[in-house]
Design an enzyme around this catalytic site. Sequence first.
Site, PDB file in Angstrom:
ATOM      1  N   LYS A 161       0.669  -1.313  -0.172  1.00  0.00           N
ATOM      2  CA  LYS A 161      -0.015   0.024  -0.027  1.00  0.00           C
ATOM      3  C   LYS A 161       0.859   1.332   0.049  1.00  0.00           C
ATOM      4  O   LYS A 161       0.719   2.201  -0.616  1.00  0.00           O
ATOM      5  CB  LYS A 161      -0.784   0.002   1.363  1.00  0.00           C
ATOM      6  CG  LYS A 161      -1.749   1.217   1.400  1.00  0.00           C
ATOM      7  CD  LYS A 161      -2.861   1.424   0.094  1.00  0.00           C
ATOM      8  CE  LYS A 161      -3.972   2.542   0.212  1.00  0.00           C
ATOM      9  NZ  LYS A 161      -3.582   3.414   1.345  1.00  0.00           N
TER      10      LYS A 161
ATOM     11  N   GLU B  66       0.471   6.600  -6.637  1.00  0.00           N
ATOM     12  CA  GLU B  66      -0.461   7.599  -6.564  1.00  0.00           C
ATOM     13  C   GLU B  66       0.057   9.277  -6.867  1.00  0.00           C
ATOM     14  O   GLU B  66      -0.454  10.087  -7.567  1.00  0.00           O
ATOM     15  CB  GLU B  66      -1.497   7.339  -5.457  1.00  0.00           C
ATOM     16  CG  GLU B  66      -2.561   8.502  -5.295  1.00  0.00           C
ATOM     17  CD  GLU B  66      -3.469   7.831  -4.006  1.00  0.00           C
ATOM     18  OE1 GLU B  66      -3.505   8.930  -3.173  1.00  0.00           O
ATOM     19  OE2 GLU B  66      -3.982   6.799  -3.883  1.00  0.00           O
TER      20      GLU B  66
END
Length: 333
Positions: free
Chosen positions: A188, A195
Amino acid sequence: MRIAMIGLGRMGGNMVRRLLAHGHEVVAYDHAAAAVESLVADGAEGASSLHDVAHRLTAPRVVWIMLPAAAVDAAIAGLAPSLDAGDVIVDGGNSYYVDDLRRAAELAERGIHYVDVGTSGGVFGLERGYCLMIGGDPAPVARLESVFEALAPARDAVPPTPGREGAPGTAERGYLHCGPSGAGHFVKMVHNGIEYGLMAAYAEGFAILRRADVGSLDPGPGHEAPPLRHPEHYRYDLDVAEIAELWRRGSVVSSWLLDLTAEALLAGPDLAAYGSRVPDSGEGRWTLKAAIDEGVPAPVLSAALHGRFSSRGESEYADKLLTAMRAAFGGHV
């Protein structure tokens, strides 16, 4: 399954609702009583404290923590004394994976399992489902299979990659046991670093499109940038909202982030409803540390993170020094 959720904010609250919709029983707790009351109205069972959370569950308990990284240790410290061997604590927030290694070892001494779950989906997860990146020992992860299935998107939400049809595994169902403790949050962490880079690329690209009329603008007195040699090259009054909508169709840069960008630009291309400070919650920094430790070049992710620092005025002191030096050697005001 009967499960507790601690932290009922933007994601935690909707995760409770999604679990309830799939038939799970959820004990909900948050320091904000109004958040608990809202979920009780939706069918959850409210708890008044961390001790009360444990009291309302039957061993072996499962408690999912959905809190900012800085608050997780305090929550575990308040919760663990009320738990028993065989119980499971899940951290679904954005913790640093190194902290997961420590927590897992500390809790293992008491026989308590610790599972780290990197959770992506934001405020849309209630409808779209959540992408779950899981770390921990196989036994407690397997116990949580029905919870992961409820939170993740349906298998048919996205067509499988050609050649993967019928392949074993859970990735096509939106969740994956990535490895031992810390692996979920490591994956993550890198996800969020990527991102940052994707968001920065869209933001910079649309900023260039919006300034494509600079050749038609009067820079005004005192403008210190060098004059455009060919202002006639930059006289395009481009509709960035329409371009975003165009790129959503058939373009290689289409994505969910572009969908959200198109929505924001449609509401107002000047983005007057938004500020320009961009926070970072740690994952970008940790991703770059991992890149340095691994010797992996990551210039795009690095630039994106430093751009966020600049947006918050963190470059102000350096900018003042630049101004001071220019004033000293060139007499620039």
